[in-house]
Every structure is written in structure tokens, then in C-alpha cells.
Scaffold this motif. Sequence first.
Motif, PDB file in Angstrom:
ATOM      1  N   ASN A 351      11.905 -39.211  29.226  1.00 46.29           N
ATOM      2  CA  ASN A 351      13.276 -38.520  29.264  1.00 46.29           C
ATOM      3  C   ASN A 351      14.201 -39.690  29.084  1.00 46.29           C
ATOM      4  OD1 ASN A 351      12.562 -35.760  29.856  1.00 46.29           O
ATOM      5  ND2 ASN A 351      12.485 -36.134  32.009  1.00 46.29           N
ATOM      6  N   GLU A 422      11.317 -31.190  33.068  1.00 50.35           N
ATOM      7  CA  GLU A 422      11.612 -31.429  34.351  1.00 50.35           C
ATOM      8  C   GLU A 422      10.008 -31.616  34.803  1.00 50.35           C
ATOM      9  OE1 GLU A 422      13.724 -30.970  36.385  1.00 50.35           O
ATOM     10  OE2 GLU A 422      15.550 -30.830  35.213  1.00 50.35           O
ATOM     11  N   THR A 424       8.777 -30.931  37.623  1.00 45.20           N
ATOM     12  CA  THR A 424       8.206 -29.541  38.344  1.00 45.20           C
ATOM     13  C   THR A 424       7.403 -28.465  37.376  1.00 45.20           C
ATOM     14  OG1 THR A 424      10.258 -28.766  38.380  1.00 45.20           O
ATOM     15  CG2 THR A 424       9.396 -29.639  40.267  1.00 45.20           C
ATOM     16  N   ASP A 425       8.424 -28.692  35.928  1.00 46.69           N
ATOM     17  CA  ASP A 425       7.769 -27.625  35.147  1.00 46.69           C
ATOM     18  C   ASP A 425       6.506 -28.229  34.524  1.00 46.69           C
ATOM     19  OD1 ASP A 425      10.131 -26.013  35.357  1.00 46.69           O
ATOM     20  OD2 ASP A 425      11.205 -27.019  33.453  1.00 46.69           O
ATOM     21  N   ARG A 472       7.118 -37.316  37.642  1.00 52.22           N
ATOM     22  CA  ARG A 472       8.377 -37.754  37.604  1.00 52.22           C
ATOM     23  C   ARG A 472       8.463 -39.463  37.169  1.00 52.22           C
ATOM     24  NH1 ARG A 472       9.367 -35.570  41.723  1.00 52.22           N
ATOM     25  NH2 ARG A 472      10.984 -33.969  41.048  1.00 52.22           N
ATOM     26  N   ASP A 477      13.988 -39.516  35.073  1.00 57.83           N
ATOM     27  CA  ASP A 477      15.009 -38.529  35.155  1.00 57.83           C
ATOM     28  C   ASP A 477      15.392 -37.607  34.038  1.00 57.83           C
ATOM     29  OD1 ASP A 477      17.222 -37.183  36.392  1.00 57.83           O
ATOM     30  OD2 ASP A 477      18.302 -39.090  36.771  1.00 57.83           O
ATOM     31  N   PRO A 478      15.140 -36.365  34.036  1.00 55.29           N
ATOM     32  CA  PRO A 478      15.508 -35.654  32.971  1.00 55.29           C
ATOM     33  C   PRO A 478      17.246 -35.468  32.892  1.00 55.29           C
ATOM     34  CG  PRO A 478      14.867 -34.168  34.940  1.00 55.29           C
ATOM     35  CD  PRO A 478      14.449 -35.572  35.124  1.00 55.29           C
ATOM     36  N   GLY A 479      17.857 -35.711  34.048  1.00 60.01           N
ATOM     37  CA  GLY A 479      19.457 -35.689  34.007  1.00 60.01           C
ATOM     38  C   GLY A 479      19.951 -37.175  33.621  1.00 60.01           C
TER      39      GLY A 479
END
Length: 734
Positions: A351, A422, A424-425, A472, A477-479
Motif C-alpha cells: 500500500n 486491507e 483483514t480483507d 499488515r 497502512d492502506p490509509g
Amino acid sequence: MPDATTRVFQLSDHPAKDDPALVTADEAFFATLSATLERRVADLEARLDVERRAPGGTGQEALDRDLEVHRLTARLRTLRRYGVDLCLGRVVPAGGDPVYVGRLGLTDGAGEPLLVDWRAPAAEPFFAATHGDPRGLASRRRYRWTLGRVTDYWDEVFTAEGLEGHAALDDQSAFVASLGASRSPRMRDVLGTIAADQDAVVRAGSRGALVVDGGPGTGKTVVALHRTAYLLYSDPRLGHRTGGVLFVGPSQPYLAYVSDVLPSLGEEGVRTCTLRELVPEGAGAVDETDPAVARLKSSARLLDAVEAGVRFYEEAPTSPMTVSTPWADVRLDPADWLEAFDAPEPGTPHNEARDRVWEALTDVLVDKLAAVLDDDGWGEEQADEFDAYGVASEDPSARFRSALAADDELAEAFQRAWPLIEPTDLVGDLWTVPAYLRLCAPWLSADEVRALRRADPAAWTTEDLPFLDAARRRLGDPGASRRRARQRAAEAEERRRMADVVADLLASDDSEMKVMSMLRGQDLRTALVDEGALPVADADALAGPFAHVVVDEAQELTDAQWRMLLDRCPSRSLTIVGDRAQARHGFTESWEERLARVGVDTVTTASLTINYRTPEEVMAEAEPVIRAAIPDANVPTSIRSNGIPVLHAAAGERDALLDGWLASHPEGVACVVGDPSFTATERVQSLRAEETKGLEFDLVVLHDPERFGTGIEGAVDHYVAMTRATERLVVLSG
């Protein structure tokens, strides 16, 4: 803190030791120490006040100031907490003067040492000397402190001349005498009474992995905590500026229990956590109920599926496309995508690499457009100040990049080629989309794929945590990309705002020198942007890397869980604490074999074999329990007998037994194990057997331990719960 005229020794129960001839020199020393401490506290308060009033600064300057405030605050807190009982004891070298050893090092007003820090090389004989190896000492004296007064002391003499000036020697060491004291809700440090075998482990070097192996009551945990403080003092490579230390424990009750030890040793900057806390989903995760699934997810190899899962989403388009711009159309070929995909540095999280791929892709398009357009073509549409995208007209290529960012077709193609993911996805898809799992882990059998499948992708278990952590770390961080986009938008808006301000200032400038004309400079206008108003992300304090990691109850970790910790400790500088006989799921390998399998090659093992905590009476009943399941269990030898036999009683007698113990023991703590119907009180905890690891209680009440389970797991839970008792064990049945 007592003043210089206050007598520190109060030994009414030991009149022979209270002889002034034996304690006069110590009384004089404590008077000097007390006066010095008062001056030092006042000095630290003044320095701390100056630091707090100083300007905060920015960057490294601000960090240095914060670290200094933290250092001064921690030292001041320790001095206020202990006063003269900072002093642990003294040693007298053969033919030399007394040397006093303390929790911290301290000098007098002239710079002469009063206390030697317990971690300093000069203090090592205080802990390491034995009658077989006196380390050059004539004698050693340890103090027992109660509310700032010496209520007992114990002398050891190593030479004939050392007998002078000592009371009659006790028949027990201070260490053994302290073992019978009541426990409290928090573990205490053992600086005053640490044994020579434990001190050798504390002072071992930090390179590679040190395994502290020992059975119940051998002091593994307290040794690991003292070792942590020692390493932070002695090894500059482990300081807070170079990564610091992470301490990982098995449970929150355990961390609460040991939370006061490091501050009491002068170290307050160590990060502590459980494995659950390393990822956000750990708080709500439950234990896996299917042993087959738990076994599969314990494998480090299955973690490789995360890497394969990410690569699946990094597929460059194989067909060309045309990108339309206000200036010309540009062809984007598959080779252009591949060039952009190679742009991020190796190891960049997916990401976080996304923006670099986009920048490289637009570089390719800018170069292609430059080949089509000449310089005049760039400038035809320029405005005087800022274009529609908020980009300064002095940089025409930036206008084109902004136009590309607004191209929906290109954005959709880029999102398909390199999407934000994400963690979690990704992990949820592994367990709910069999075809995806087969693609990412082709070595799994069809039965194994079916076993791992579940309906709810977010039904997290503790066995999922290493996969979430790996995802992760690999994805990042996807954000971050979204924050950078917001930041660019905020910067553009800020530039527009500053352009309006500059225009107003220029219009109103009636000075002869036209000083406001300097604001036309692009660099100066950019400098006016308020970067403090731009969005930033909170750092993950547990992400690492750490210079050293301490792992307690390490025998329970799976290979996948080890990966979580080793990813945070690239130096492989580790203190590993455990007991193979307390592994609930078995531990048939050696420590060296186990650690080599997870990637730790440099391993030293230190074995602790003396049980200082558990009375012989308890160990006599606990040993057969564990040997029935693990014949070669490393059962330590208990050195203490208190004459209290293990009590077997009916379950209905629980409350009466507890009431009687509380009435007769105004101090101390107890625990009821394996009885969920019992509600914890201030002095009596209620825990499951597996939650008691690392803890200790004066009284342990086991409720029907035969129901703890069968096989190795049941035997280990039974054994561990029994050996938490430091005074009395009660076994209830029925």
C-alpha cells in the motif's frame, strides 16, 4: 526521607545485631547518603523545571528535549520513592574499604561515589560472590528495609579477617529468608537477595538469543526483568534511541503482576504487551476450537500464503490503453506498466508503494507527452498564478500530472492493477475463498483447504493473529495513500489561500522598495504553507523494530507466532524465558532445535535448577503430576520447607477455608483456580489454570483439578497451577 540525625537501624527483634559497634559505620554512611539525596532531589527538580519551561523546538531538538524530561522525571521518581533504601548492601574487598551498592549510582558533592549502581561492573561481586568463589571479597552485608528503616541485615564472611565487625552469622541467607514473606498483587524486585546463579544470567551479553530455561519457582521471570534493566544500562545498542526493548508476556494479569519491577529498577521506557496486542484484532480474538486448524495455522510455512496473496494483486495490465489529455493523447503500453511496477524500493509495503508506482507511471506519461509537444505547447493554457488544479504555473509538467490524477479511466485502470488492500480483507479471503487459498498455498491438500474454510471472514481466532500481522507488515497502512492524497489536496488548498493572501499584500504594498514583491517567489510562497495543519498518522508503538525482545513463557509460542516477534527484532538479540515441561501442547525438541527452525541460529541456554519459591511439601505432590505425562520434565529442586502439608478437602469447604485464611493472614494474596463460580475479591483472584502462568500466590485453591483436561495439556495446567503456591496449597474435589 530521613534527615541526617535520624537513626536508620531499628532492630529491636535482633538485639545482637543492634550493637552500635556493628552499625556505627553504616549509620554515618546513611546520614551522608540522606543529605546527599536531599540536595540531589532539589537539583533534579530545578533542572526539570528548566527543561519544561524551555521552548519545545522541532524535529530532533524536540525529541532530545522530551527524552531528557523523561530521564530526569524517572530518576527523580526513583529517588523520591526509595530515599536511603536505595542502598542494597555493602561489600568489603579483602584489604580494601567498604563499597555500598545501590539501585542507582550516586556521588556526593565532591564527585566521590557513594552508591555503585547495581548494574556496574564494580557491583558484580555483591551478587556473584560465593564461598567457593568470593570474587576478592572479605565480607558482604545485605539489608532488609521496612518503611525506610533497616529492620534486619545479614552478613556473609569469606575470609578469616572478615569476621571482625560482624554479628553472629544467620543460619539462613537473606534470600531464603525473604521467600517466606507474604506475596502482594505485584511482583517485587529481588535486587537485595538475587542469587549468584541468577546474577550470571542477568549479566550475560546481548548478542544472539539467550534462553533462560528453568522449572517453576526458579526465578526465570524476575531474572529476565532484571536482565532487561541491566542490558539497558550496560549496552548502548539497546537504548531508546536505537529501538529500545520490547517485553512480551503471556497475559494481561501477568503483565499487571510484573509491572512494577522495571520501574523499581530505574527503567520506565520498556514496552510491554501480549501477543494479542501486536495486532488490533487480538482484543476480540478467541481460541481456535479445532485442533487440526490450530495445527495448520501454527506453521510458519502457511504464512507464506500472505506473500503470494499480495503478489496476486500486483499484476500489470497486458493490454495497451490510450490516455486522453487536454494537450494530446498518449499510449500506455504493458511495458510502461512493468517499468512503473519496478519503481518502489525492494521491501516497500504494497500500500505504501502505491504512490511510488503512480509517480513512476506519470513520469512515463509525462516523458511521452514531452516527445509529442514542444515547449510552446506546454505554455498555451497557462494562467498567471495557479491553474485549475492548484498547481503553480512555473511547473507545467505538474499541471499535466494533476490532469492525470483527475482522469477517471486511468484511475480505474490503476486501481485494478495496484489496489489498496486491507490486511483483514486479504486474510479473510484466505479462509473464505478456497480457490484463493489454493492459489496462495498450493501445497495444501483438498482436505486441509476444506478444514481451513469458514463462513465468517472476520471471526478472528488467536491462531489468525500471525497472519493478520504478516499481512499488515507486507501491505503497510492502506490509509497512508489516502492521507497523502488528502495532504496533497490540503497543500493545494493552502497554496490557493496563500495566493489570495499574497495578491492582497501585493495590491496594498505602497512602499518605495515594494518589499512585498519578494512574495512572487514560488519557494517563499510554498514556505508559507502551514504544514502543522496537514494530516498525519499515529505511529504504531509496537511495530518495531526493537533492539532487543524479551519473551516470557516462550515454550507456548508456535512457529507462526515466533515470526511475529522476529519481524520486530531484526538483530535477533533476544532473552527467551521458558520451561519445556510447562508447554501445554508439548515440547519434544531442544530449545536450539526449536529456535533454529524459526530462524534463530545463535542460541545460548542458561538452566536454572533451584526452586526458590515452592515449598518441598507442594513440590512433592506436583512432581508426580507432570512426570506422569512428561517423564523427562526438568523438575527443579526446592530448597525450602515450611512444614505445611497439602490439604485435600471437599469443594463445599472452599469459602470457609478462604475466610479462615484471610482472617489469619492480614497480608498476602490467594487464588482460586478452575472455579468460575467464585468471584474475585481484593485479595483473592479467580483464574483459569492456563491464566496462572508466571504468577505466584501465598495460597492456591485448586477446584477439581482432574477436570482440567487429559494428556499433556491437562497435566501441564494441573502442574502449573499447583506450583503457583508459595505457602499453602489446597486441592478441592467433588
